[in-house]
Motif scaffolding. Sequence first.
Motif, mmCIF file in Angstrom:
data_model
loop_
_atom_site.group_PDB
_atom_site.id
_atom_site.type_symbol
_atom_site.label_atom_id
_atom_site.label_comp_id
_atom_site.label_asym_id
_atom_site.label_seq_id
_atom_site.Cartn_x
_atom_site.Cartn_y
_atom_site.Cartn_z
ATOM 1 N N ALA A 73 0.853 -1.196 0.000
ATOM 2 C CA ALA A 73 0.000 0.000 0.000
ATOM 3 C C ALA A 73 0.889 1.246 0.000
ATOM 4 O O ALA A 73 2.110 1.158 0.167
ATOM 5 C CB ALA A 73 -0.893 -0.015 1.229
ATOM 6 N N ASP A 74 0.276 2.419 -0.178
ATOM 7 C CA ASP A 74 1.085 3.641 -0.143
ATOM 8 C C ASP A 74 0.251 4.887 0.097
ATOM 9 O O ASP A 74 -0.869 5.002 -0.401
ATOM 10 C CB ASP A 74 1.823 3.812 -1.476
ATOM 11 N N THR A 117 1.299 0.169 -5.095
ATOM 12 C CA THR A 117 0.293 1.225 -5.209
ATOM 13 C C THR A 117 0.902 2.456 -5.860
ATOM 14 O O THR A 117 2.025 2.833 -5.546
ATOM 15 C CB THR A 117 -0.187 1.589 -3.786
ATOM 16 N N VAL A 148 -4.912 3.906 -7.140
ATOM 17 C CA VAL A 148 -5.622 4.631 -6.080
ATOM 18 C C VAL A 148 -5.721 6.110 -6.430
ATOM 19 O O VAL A 148 -4.890 6.648 -7.154
ATOM 20 C CB VAL A 148 -4.953 4.486 -4.688
ATOM 21 N N SER A 150 -5.767 8.293 -3.968
ATOM 22 C CA SER A 150 -5.213 8.870 -2.737
ATOM 23 C C SER A 150 -6.320 9.282 -1.772
ATOM 24 O O SER A 150 -7.506 9.261 -2.125
ATOM 25 C CB SER A 150 -4.264 10.038 -2.990
ATOM 26 N N LEU A 151 -5.896 9.656 -0.573
ATOM 27 C CA LEU A 151 -6.898 9.724 0.491
ATOM 28 C C LEU A 151 -7.009 11.053 1.230
ATOM 29 O O LEU A 151 -8.085 11.405 1.703
ATOM 30 C CB LEU A 151 -6.617 8.608 1.512
ATOM 31 N N HIS A 167 -13.929 14.149 -4.713
ATOM 32 C CA HIS A 167 -14.099 12.718 -5.002
ATOM 33 C C HIS A 167 -14.410 12.454 -6.474
ATOM 34 O O HIS A 167 -13.756 11.631 -7.135
ATOM 35 C CB HIS A 167 -15.233 12.204 -4.090
ATOM 36 N N TYR A 171 -11.878 10.583 -9.372
ATOM 37 C CA TYR A 171 -12.221 9.340 -10.071
ATOM 38 C C TYR A 171 -12.253 9.548 -11.595
ATOM 39 O O TYR A 171 -11.856 8.665 -12.360
ATOM 40 C CB TYR A 171 -13.542 8.756 -9.561
ATOM 41 N N ALA A 239 -9.477 -0.571 -5.422
ATOM 42 C CA ALA A 239 -10.135 -0.863 -4.140
ATOM 43 C C ALA A 239 -11.243 0.123 -3.799
ATOM 44 O O ALA A 239 -11.667 0.180 -2.656
ATOM 45 C CB ALA A 239 -9.103 -0.910 -3.014
ATOM 46 N N GLY A 240 -11.708 0.876 -4.761
ATOM 47 C CA GLY A 240 -12.784 1.822 -4.474
ATOM 48 C C GLY A 240 -14.090 1.079 -4.228
ATOM 49 O O GLY A 240 -14.345 0.039 -4.847
ATOM 50 N N ALA A 241 -14.923 1.600 -3.359
ATOM 51 C CA ALA A 241 -16.193 0.925 -3.087
ATOM 52 C C ALA A 241 -17.371 1.888 -3.165
ATOM 53 O O ALA A 241 -18.515 1.490 -2.963
ATOM 54 C CB ALA A 241 -16.142 0.256 -1.729
ATOM 55 N N SER A 242 -17.120 3.180 -3.448
ATOM 56 C CA SER A 242 -18.211 4.127 -3.699
ATOM 57 C C SER A 242 -18.781 3.808 -5.088
ATOM 58 O O SER A 242 -18.227 2.975 -5.815
ATOM 59 C CB SER A 242 -17.666 5.558 -3.692
ATOM 60 N N SER A 351 -12.103 8.481 2.300
ATOM 61 C CA SER A 351 -12.748 7.245 1.890
ATOM 62 C C SER A 351 -14.204 7.291 2.342
ATOM 63 O O SER A 351 -14.502 7.163 3.525
ATOM 64 C CB SER A 351 -12.056 6.039 2.513
ATOM 65 N N GLN A 352 -15.117 7.473 1.376
ATOM 66 C CA GLN A 352 -16.541 7.505 1.725
ATOM 67 C C GLN A 352 -16.961 6.165 2.305
ATOM 68 O O GLN A 352 -17.785 6.085 3.206
ATOM 69 C CB GLN A 352 -17.361 7.816 0.470
ATOM 70 N N THR A 353 -16.372 5.109 1.767
ATOM 71 C CA THR A 353 -16.764 3.767 2.192
ATOM 72 C C THR A 353 -16.403 3.536 3.658
ATOM 73 O O THR A 353 -17.211 3.024 4.430
ATOM 74 C CB THR A 353 -16.037 2.721 1.322
ATOM 75 N N ASN A 407 -7.279 -10.984 0.527
ATOM 76 C CA ASN A 407 -6.137 -10.106 0.696
ATOM 77 C C ASN A 407 -5.758 -10.256 2.168
ATOM 78 O O ASN A 407 -6.388 -9.644 3.033
ATOM 79 C CB ASN A 407 -6.595 -8.686 0.346
HETATM 80 C C1 FMN Z 1 -7.378 -3.310 1.029
HETATM 81 C C2 FMN Z 1 -7.328 -1.875 0.635
HETATM 82 C C3 FMN Z 1 -6.088 -1.303 0.370
HETATM 83 C C4 FMN Z 1 -6.008 0.066 0.029
HETATM 84 N N1 FMN Z 1 -4.780 0.614 -0.212
HETATM 85 C C5 FMN Z 1 -4.677 1.943 -0.471
HETATM 86 C C6 FMN Z 1 -3.413 2.564 -0.642
HETATM 87 O O1 FMN Z 1 -2.388 1.934 -0.558
HETATM 88 N N2 FMN Z 1 -3.371 3.902 -0.874
HETATM 89 C C7 FMN Z 1 -4.501 4.656 -0.982
HETATM 90 O O2 FMN Z 1 -4.390 5.859 -1.219
HETATM 91 N N3 FMN Z 1 -5.727 4.094 -0.827
HETATM 92 C C8 FMN Z 1 -5.822 2.766 -0.566
HETATM 93 N N4 FMN Z 1 -7.053 2.194 -0.374
HETATM 94 C C9 FMN Z 1 -8.236 3.056 -0.495
HETATM 95 C C10 FMN Z 1 -8.943 2.842 -1.806
HETATM 96 O O3 FMN Z 1 -8.097 3.047 -2.912
HETATM 97 C C11 FMN Z 1 -10.127 3.793 -1.890
HETATM 98 O O4 FMN Z 1 -9.699 5.119 -1.928
HETATM 99 C C12 FMN Z 1 -10.999 3.618 -0.703
HETATM 100 O O5 FMN Z 1 -11.378 2.267 -0.588
HETATM 101 C C13 FMN Z 1 -12.217 4.519 -0.778
HETATM 102 O O6 FMN Z 1 -12.894 4.295 -1.944
HETATM 103 P P1 FMN Z 1 -14.159 5.134 -2.306
HETATM 104 O O7 FMN Z 1 -13.710 6.563 -2.340
HETATM 105 O O8 FMN Z 1 -14.538 4.608 -3.666
HETATM 106 O O9 FMN Z 1 -15.130 4.874 -1.222
HETATM 107 C C14 FMN Z 1 -7.175 0.846 -0.043
HETATM 108 C C15 FMN Z 1 -8.420 0.253 0.235
HETATM 109 C C16 FMN Z 1 -8.507 -1.101 0.577
HETATM 110 C C17 FMN Z 1 -9.848 -1.690 0.885
#
Ligand code: FMN
Length: 456
Positions: A73-74, A117, A148, A150-151, A167, A171, A239-242, A351-353, A407
């Motif tokens: 991850a990063d 990542t 990704v 980023s967050l 957001h 995307y 890994a996005g879930a929105s 992360s909305q999720t 995972n």
């Molecule tokens: C297992 C897993 C690993 C993730 N690793 C990273 C990461 O390394 N860097 C990062 O910026 N976001 C990481 N995320 C976040 C996702 O890329 C994504 O931004 C987050 O799940 C929110 O998604 P959403 O905005 O679609 O809800 C990770 C999420 C999961 C579930």
Amino acid sequence: MSRRTERSDTDRSRADRSRGDQLHLNAFLKPPGEYLAAWRHPDTAADAGVNIREVLSFARTAERAAFDAVFLADLVGVPFASEDVLSRVSVVNDSFEPTTLLAALAAGTSRIGLIATASTSYNEPYHVARTFASLDHISGGRAGWNVVTSLNDGEAQNFGLDSHLDHATRYERAEEFHDVVTGLWDSFEDDAFRHDQPDGIYFDPAKLHALNHEGKHLKVAGPLNIARPPQGHPVIVQAGASEAGKNLAARIADVIFSGIKDLGRAQEFYAEIKERAAAHGRDPDHLKVLPALSVITAPTESEAREKHARLIELLPPQVALADLSYWLGGFDLSPYPLDGPLPELPVSNQSQTAQQQIYEDARRDHLTIRDLVRRFADDERTITGTPEQIADHIEEWFHGRAADGFNVVFPYLPGTLDDFAGLVVPELRRRGLFRTGYTGTTLRDHLGLPRPPRTS
Ligand SMILES: Cc1cc2nc3c(=O)[nH]c(=O)nc-3n(C[C@H](O)[C@H](O)[C@H](O)COP(=O)(O)O)c2cc1C
């Protein structure tokens, strides 16, 4: 049994056959461990995040157990928290940059896949295409890119911005970014390079195609200055879930990670993402769903619980509170009473999720802020149990069509990886659920994914 049930059982067993009866296992390596206090555990090297001998030995353990891949991850910055909190954690302050690390892991391993990542918000696609093409060549076709967006704002502020892109915009950029990267990987046809020394022709110019991309967010001429990667395209992970995240994954991802912990929700997510992939004209089996699975195991249940208890006593309460605030979207919770309910906070731009999941848990179980902090500190996502119990859980999710594999998250390293590899993997093999060795050489081979053809 009714006719309808008979038919659906037949359909299901046909689908299972095409899905393969073998699990995919990815090793989520976050040295010295996923749990924020892992670096304090007496059996970890506190500096494992920047200790190549340690990280390489983790990757080799995962390879001996025939995991599909290791995953790194990063974040491209340090998340906001007080200096007091930051000074008590290791991962976000002191870790290798993942693509550099993967090059070293490629040289120290021979079969395992290597996923790193890279952010689509704070990179240029030419750099990412070149880096991952190089990694795929260096590793002999074992590279994967976790796409990704980023967050957090702390990352944005390292790249000329005051706050994180919103957001929807990030995307949108991610999708265009991905298309540019894959377009750049296709710059040369697979057989473009003749290396004809007598005639002096290095490559056939008719087999080189510049991209000339001009889109809403990106302008990239190309071509890329390296041959098409051995896998055609390195494996794409998302890994996005929105809504936006799921749409993107359904279109571009070979593997989707999720953090869902409830079986029913995981089954819904699995069905939904496969349907979305099919709606994009894809074979749903070519999008592998791997939920996170954090495990502490030991030969007896009580030993496993003791190991977990010894770990969680290492986390200072202020770090647990900061972690909760972070996953809620970076909002400061200190003005609110600890024994009161979670306040209504604005929708997270991180992360909305993650934010939604915390709210769902809090509402369902009537949790106060203190309860939530305790859940974070108690690491309640980690499953503790005997290898048989862990394998039962895995089997239930796999056969219940909630996962194509996992995972696997390691609360502290190397202990929980050694235990998973030494205890759970043999149990999965006894049940015929996991391979005994690699049959192919590339990450696409391990995942049962086709090599993508070039698109012009
Ligand atoms: C297992 C897993 C690993 C993730 N690793 C990273 C990461 O390394 N860097 C990062 O910026 N976001 C990481 N995320 C976040 C996702 O890329 C994504 O931004 C987050 O799940 C929110 O998604 P959403 O905005 O679609 O809800 C990770 C999420 C999961 C579930």
